[in-house]
Design a protein around this motif. Structure first.
Motif, PDB file in Angstrom:
ATOM      1  N   HIS A 204     -18.645  24.065  50.294  1.00 41.65           N
ATOM      2  CA  HIS A 204     -18.250  24.728  49.054  1.00 41.65           C
ATOM      3  C   HIS A 204     -16.750  24.558  48.801  1.00 41.65           C
ATOM      4  N   GLY A 205     -15.964  24.802  49.836  1.00 45.11           N
ATOM      5  CA  GLY A 205     -14.506  24.677  49.712  1.00 45.11           C
ATOM      6  C   GLY A 205     -14.084  23.242  49.459  1.00 45.11           C
ATOM      7  N   SER A 206     -14.736  22.285  50.151  1.00 43.79           N
ATOM      8  CA  SER A 206     -14.373  20.876  49.946  1.00 43.79           C
ATOM      9  C   SER A 206     -14.653  20.464  48.511  1.00 43.79           C
ATOM     10  N   LEU A 207     -15.799  20.926  47.985  1.00 37.91           N
ATOM     11  CA  LEU A 207     -16.135  20.551  46.615  1.00 37.91           C
ATOM     12  C   LEU A 207     -15.156  21.182  45.623  1.00 37.91           C
ATOM     13  N   TYR A 208     -14.714  22.408  45.922  1.00 38.40           N
ATOM     14  CA  TYR A 208     -13.701  23.028  45.060  1.00 38.40           C
ATOM     15  C   TYR A 208     -12.438  22.173  45.067  1.00 38.40           C
ATOM     16  N   LEU A 209     -12.028  21.768  46.277  1.00 38.66           N
ATOM     17  CA  LEU A 209     -10.811  20.949  46.377  1.00 38.66           C
ATOM     18  C   LEU A 209     -10.997  19.610  45.684  1.00 38.66           C
ATOM     19  N   ALA A 210     -12.192  19.023  45.829  1.00 39.71           N
ATOM     20  CA  ALA A 210     -12.448  17.745  45.166  1.00 39.71           C
ATOM     21  C   ALA A 210     -12.249  17.899  43.661  1.00 39.71           C
ATOM     22  N   ASN A 211     -12.644  19.046  43.133  1.00 42.82           N
ATOM     23  CA  ASN A 211     -12.484  19.291  41.708  1.00 42.82           C
ATOM     24  C   ASN A 211     -11.043  19.508  41.306  1.00 42.82           C
ATOM     25  N   LYS A 212     -10.269  20.093  42.246  1.00 41.46           N
ATOM     26  CA  LYS A 212      -8.922  20.515  41.860  1.00 41.46           C
ATOM     27  C   LYS A 212      -7.842  19.507  42.240  1.00 41.46           C
ATOM     28  N   THR A 213      -8.181  18.434  42.940  1.00 42.74           N
ATOM     29  CA  THR A 213      -7.117  17.549  43.400  1.00 42.74           C
ATOM     30  C   THR A 213      -7.387  16.103  42.998  1.00 42.74           C
ATOM     31  N   GLU A 214      -6.369  15.283  43.251  1.00 45.08           N
ATOM     32  CA  GLU A 214      -6.483  13.865  42.925  1.00 45.08           C
ATOM     33  C   GLU A 214      -6.118  13.046  44.154  1.00 45.08           C
ATOM     34  N   GLY A 215      -6.305  11.754  44.066  1.00 44.53           N
ATOM     35  CA  GLY A 215      -5.831  10.847  45.106  1.00 44.53           C
ATOM     36  C   GLY A 215      -6.600  10.972  46.406  1.00 44.53           C
ATOM     37  N   GLN A 216      -5.863  10.742  47.511  1.00 41.11           N
ATOM     38  CA  GLN A 216      -6.459  10.740  48.843  1.00 41.11           C
ATOM     39  C   GLN A 216      -7.186  12.036  49.154  1.00 41.11           C
ATOM     40  N   LEU A 217      -6.555  13.147  48.775  1.00 39.50           N
ATOM     41  CA  LEU A 217      -7.124  14.453  49.076  1.00 39.50           C
ATOM     42  C   LEU A 217      -8.498  14.591  48.426  1.00 39.50           C
ATOM     43  N   ASN A 218      -8.565  14.159  47.182  1.00 34.14           N
ATOM     44  CA  ASN A 218      -9.817  14.224  46.443  1.00 34.14           C
ATOM     45  C   ASN A 218     -10.893  13.380  47.135  1.00 34.14           C
ATOM     46  N   VAL A 219     -10.498  12.183  47.565  1.00 39.68           N
ATOM     47  CA  VAL A 219     -11.460  11.279  48.207  1.00 39.68           C
ATOM     48  C   VAL A 219     -11.964  11.896  49.506  1.00 39.68           C
ATOM     49  N   ARG A 220     -11.021  12.412  50.320  1.00 42.12           N
ATOM     50  CA  ARG A 220     -11.421  12.967  51.623  1.00 42.12           C
ATOM     51  C   ARG A 220     -12.276  14.216  51.451  1.00 42.12           C
ATOM     52  N   ALA A 221     -11.919  15.063  50.483  1.00 42.24           N
ATOM     53  CA  ALA A 221     -12.691  16.294  50.263  1.00 42.24           C
ATOM     54  C   ALA A 221     -14.125  15.943  49.906  1.00 42.24           C
ATOM     55  N   ARG A 222     -14.283  14.942  49.021  1.00 43.22           N
ATOM     56  CA  ARG A 222     -15.635  14.555  48.616  1.00 43.22           C
ATOM     57  C   ARG A 222     -16.400  13.967  49.801  1.00 43.22           C
ATOM     58  N   LYS A 223     -15.676  13.200  50.627  1.00 40.97           N
ATOM     59  CA  LYS A 223     -16.310  12.584  51.784  1.00 40.97           C
ATOM     60  C   LYS A 223     -16.856  13.640  52.737  1.00 40.97           C
ATOM     61  N   VAL A 224     -16.041  14.658  53.018  1.00 41.17           N
ATOM     62  CA  VAL A 224     -16.488  15.716  53.921  1.00 41.17           C
ATOM     63  C   VAL A 224     -17.762  16.343  53.387  1.00 41.17           C
ATOM     64  N   ALA A 225     -17.759  16.655  52.088  1.00 38.72           N
ATOM     65  CA  ALA A 225     -18.922  17.316  51.506  1.00 38.72           C
ATOM     66  C   ALA A 225     -20.164  16.431  51.610  1.00 38.72           C
ATOM     67  N   SER A 226     -20.000  15.127  51.350  1.00 42.13           N
ATOM     68  CA  SER A 226     -21.220  14.308  51.368  1.00 42.13           C
ATOM     69  C   SER A 226     -21.671  14.018  52.803  1.00 42.13           C
ATOM     70  N   TRP A 227     -20.717  13.916  53.757  1.00 36.28           N
ATOM     71  CA  TRP A 227     -21.135  13.756  55.154  1.00 36.28           C
ATOM     72  C   TRP A 227     -21.900  14.980  55.647  1.00 36.28           C
ATOM     73  N   LEU A 228     -21.460  16.143  55.189  1.00 29.72           N
ATOM     74  CA  LEU A 228     -22.090  17.357  55.688  1.00 29.72           C
ATOM     75  C   LEU A 228     -23.434  17.638  55.034  1.00 29.72           C
ATOM     76  N   TRP A 229     -23.765  16.889  53.969  1.00 30.82           N
ATOM     77  CA  TRP A 229     -25.003  17.179  53.250  1.00 30.82           C
ATOM     78  C   TRP A 229     -26.225  17.200  54.166  1.00 30.82           C
ATOM     79  N   PRO A 230     -26.465  16.124  54.977  1.00 24.61           N
ATOM     80  CA  PRO A 230     -27.650  16.184  55.854  1.00 24.61           C
ATOM     81  C   PRO A 230     -27.584  17.340  56.845  1.00 24.61           C
ATOM     82  N   VAL A 231     -26.377  17.652  57.329  1.00 24.10           N
ATOM     83  CA  VAL A 231     -26.235  18.771  58.276  1.00 24.10           C
ATOM     84  C   VAL A 231     -26.670  20.067  57.609  1.00 24.10           C
ATOM     85  N   GLN A 232     -26.208  20.228  56.365  1.00 24.93           N
ATOM     86  CA  GLN A 232     -26.546  21.448  55.643  1.00 24.93           C
ATOM     87  C   GLN A 232     -28.060  21.557  55.422  1.00 24.93           C
TER      88      GLN A 232
END
Lengths: 349, 459
Positions: free
Chosen positions: A182-210
């Protein structure tokens, strides 16, 4: 009337988890995805203007719980004494980490504040999940409606359970993963650049775990407390809730593959609400089931405040919420859009 | 007193006392910041904006500590005082929940706007958010005072079959006459803290010849408002509270004054130590008949003494109550004297150069904190042995399921945590004062060529 207040408290708790959930999650994940001072400041700026308002929902939900179900408040807060004290200390540390970082410019101390912020966010997420686990599992209430639980005993679910046993730990982990996403997706929405890419990556990697954790925790719940399904068989319409949870996970996957941060965040909101509503639906009319026998369970009937108080409260509560909603819309519109460090840095974040 | 009861009382007393060091400054500064913003809006003088920005920073640090030490207060009603919560939650849950729903949302939202939004908001809206922060923090104060007032003077309730009390009149609870005077007295006390702190920082700048312009603003606003609220603190608010006590809690008044025997024309004790065994005051300095006059407006009126009341209903710690009360009143009187002299010097245009007076202003700032704390100790130890006056004793209200050992665990934890908070707080505030308000540059010549169309309200 007590049923209405049960729903109101449940909604307020859900709003709290949705809102403070993303800043807790952002805190839990920022140590890993924000790699330099600029990125960390960006994370803090993304939640800076709103985190305190989000936390107010905890106080408002707590106050409303106290007002509507005084016996439940008295019993659960004294029974969960030890973990609640720790939650209080963690909330303090977290606030220090967020708010005082920018007052001190030295690098050493900034790392210190970042770690405090990160660790306290992680622990709080786990604690909140474990707390929900305790409520679903039931606690050893006595005939007066009180109990006291040690932090842990033998980690088994049974007569002498502690706050932490294998089941509540699972709930804690589910909460942590959920809020990190949830927090990573919020950050993905609120940021740009590397941070945005990494935040989205964390969220999608965690999808199967969730997904796996969701399935596992649901099976575990049915195993530990078989009667959670009673309300669902009584009112089959309740099955819409798990359907909603599944739907939100599916949609989150689609949104990830389309790099649709907004959609994914929305899906995460629906997921959280679905999980909480599902739990509340299973509990009703209990509010704190007894592991010592159903006759000791606290219900909305034996814990509610007097009828006059509840109806008066409904009037001012409605007014208060309309006002609060107004403020929220206003603030989020004011601070909408991506965070840019150079703009409006008068407060130093 | 059994061990568990003792530690629950210690922990609540400690966390409440510590907590209130912060809100008294934020509630006291909030109206002062509104004054500064209003001056800025009216005079278009950038210096007032800079002053407001400086105090907003101090406000922000205090606010954060106030919030994080305030959450435990709400929690502890349930964790440490669960029998009380079960008994009285049906009534005081109202005011506590209203604080959350009305005051906290308002305050936190507009504080966010006020601190982070100065560049995004128009001048008018920024002033408005300062006003809303003021309103929110003062509303919060009212709901807490209304809760405490109900414990001092329960109204609007009925007893129900399960032994608890439930609300039967919302308006009686909200409009409790006890709450009005207690609120007025408490809030002017908070503003005294705000003004004395503001004047002290100003005096420090003037004495050390840094930020002199701002120092003058701080001293001026501080002493003028300070004199006004110091007067309000004694008359009518303090006086009215004393008379309310005489009527509703005569035993508390007798204990505060260490008056053992019921007598007509009772004296007012200015100084002296109560001797609990011989039932007299050692080294007394008294004003004859004054107490009768103050409480009943008649020199010969009879005032009830402690011996007229069964001993089990006496406050448990009469010497402590006596001293905290006398400290509060004594300091309150000194505040009037100090701020009156300062205003006089200001009027004669001598204050900014009167180093001796600036030193007094600088050194005076801790005393309002002491007076406010002593005042709350008077109110709360004076209510003993009752938790809810006449309805529930303190000894019956704590969480019986939480053992003394668990109580000590958390109490020691709070001691440690608050030590860390104190160190951080002092460090940060010192830094802000060291840095001071930002210098105001003379306005640049305005050369407006083309301004892109900005959406309304965003500038």
């Amino acid at each position: 009337m007590s049923t209405i207040w049960f729903m109101i408290v449940a909604v307020m708790v859900a709003v709290y988890v949705l809102l403070d959930g993303f800043d807790l999650g952002a805190g839990a994940v920022h140590l890993f995805i924000a790699r330099n001072d600029e990125e960390r400041r960006t994370v803090i700026r993304a939640i800076g203007p709103v985190w305190d308002g989000n936390e107010v929902w905890l106080l408002a939900a707590g106050g409303t719980l106290y007002f509507a179900f005084p016996l439940l408040y008295a019993s659960s807060f004294s029974g969960f004494y030890l973990p609640l004290m720790m939650v209080l200390w963690l909330l303090m540390l977290r606030a220090i980490g967020i708010e005082f970082r920018h007052h001190i410019q030295e690098r050493v101390w900034q790392g210190f504040f970042d770690t405090i912020f990160g660790v306290s966010s992680i622990l709080l997420a786990i604690f909140f999940g474990a707390a929900l686990g305790n409520v679903v599992r039931g606690v050893p209430l006595n005939a007066d409606g009180y109990f006291f639980e040690p932090l842990w005993t033998n980690w088994r679910v049974g007569a002498q359970n502690g706050i932490l046993d294998w089941y509540t730990v699972v709930c804690g982990v589910v909460a942590l993963v959920t809020l990190v996403v949830h927090g990573s997706l919020y950050l993905a929405n609120k940021t740009e650049g590397q941070l945005n890419v990494r935040a989205r990556k964390v969220a999608s990697w965690l999808w199967p775990v969730q997904v796996l954790l969701t399935i596992f925790s649901l099976i575990a719940t049915v195993y530990v407390v078989p009667h959670v399904l009673d309300n669902y068989s009584k009112w089959p319409v309740g099955y819409l809730v798990p359907a909603l949870v599944i739907g939100s996970l599916v949609y989150m996957y689609i949104a990830h593959s389309r790099r649709n941060d907004k959609g994914a965040f929305l899906a995460s909101c629906v997921y959280i609400v679905g999980m909480l509503v599902g739990a509340a639906f299973a509990l009703y009319p209990n509010v704190l089931p007894a592991s010592t026998g159903a006759q000791f369970s606290l219900t909305i009937y034996n814990t509610a405040a007097g009828a006059h108080g509840l109806s008066v409260g409904f009037v001012w509560w409605t007014i208060g919420m309309v006002l609060a909603l107004g403020y929220f819309v206003f603030v989020y519109r004011m601070f909408r859009g991506k965070v840019k460090l150079e703009e409006g840095s008068e407060h130093g974040y | 007193m059994n061990g568990a009861l003792l530690v629950h009382r210690l922990q609540f007393a400690f966390t409440a006392t510590y907590h209130y060091l912060f809100p008294q400054l934020t509630m006291g500064l909030a109206p002062l910041i509104v004054i500064l913003k209003t001056l800025a809006l009216k005079t278009k003088d950038e210096r007032y904006d800079a002053a407001a920005r400086f105090w907003a920073k101090i406000f922000g640090i205090n606010f954060v500590i106030g919030v994080v030490t305030g959450i435990p207060m709400e929690f502890q009603f349930g964790t440490n005082w669960s029998h009380f919560s079960r008994f009285a939650g049906g009534v005081i849950g109202q005011t506590l929940a209203m604080e959350g729903c009305f005051a906290f949302f308002l305050e936190s939202t507009f504080l966010g706007l006020f601190l982070y939004g100065e560049k995004r908001l128009s001048k008018g809206l920024h002033w408005f958010s300062a006003l809303m922060v003021f309103l929110g923090s003062w509303m919060s104060g009212y709901f807490i005072i209304a809760t405490d007032a109900w414990m001092q003077h329960p109204v609007g309730y009925e007893r129900v079959a399960n032994g608890s009390v439930q609300l039967n009149s919302f308006w009686q609870l909200i409009l409790n006459p006890w709450a009005w005077w207690q609120y007025a007295h408490n809030m002017s006390g908070a503003v005294i803290t705000g003004t004395f702190v503001m004047a002290a920082v100003g005096a420090f700048y003037l004495l050390s010849e840094k930020h002199v312009e701002q120092g003058r603003i701080f001293v001026r606003v501080g002493v003028i408002v300070g004199l006004f609220v110091s007067l309000l603190q004694i008359v009518p608010t303090g006086d009215a509270q004393g008379r309310m006590l005489a009527r509703n809690q005569p035993v508390t008044l007798a204990a505060m004054e260490a008056l053992w025997d019921t007598q007509p024309g009772a004296p007012l004790v200015i100084l002296g130590q109560p001797d609990m065994v011989a039932q007299k005051i050692d080294n007394p300095l008294v004003i004859p008949k004054m107490l009768s006059f103050l409480t009943w407006r008649s020199w010969g009126a009879e005032v009830k003494g402690l011996n007229a009341i069964p001993k089990e209903d006496w406050p448990e710690n009469i010497p402590l109550l006596y001293y905290t009360y006398h400290i509060m009143v004594g300091l309150g009187t000194i505040f009037i004297v100090v701020s009156a002299i300062a205003v006089f010097l200001l009027w004669r245009r001598k204050l900014y150069r009167a180093r001796w007076m600036l030193w007094i202003l600088l050194l005076a700032f801790p005393f309002p904190y002491i007076a406010n704390t002593a005042g709350w100790m008077t109110a709360e130890t004076g209510r003993q042995p009752w938790l809810v006056y006449g309805l529930m004793r303190t000894a019956d209200g704590y969480s019986k399921m939480v053992s003394a050992a668990n109580g000590w665990f958390s109490f020691l934890g709070f001691l440690g945590m608050y030590t860390v908070l104190s160190v951080l707080f002092l460090f940060l505030v010192r830094r802000e004062i060291e840095q001071g308000p930002e210098p105001v540059l003379p306005p640049l010549p305005v050369i407006v060529t083309a301004v892109p169309n900005l959406p309304a309200g965003v500038r």
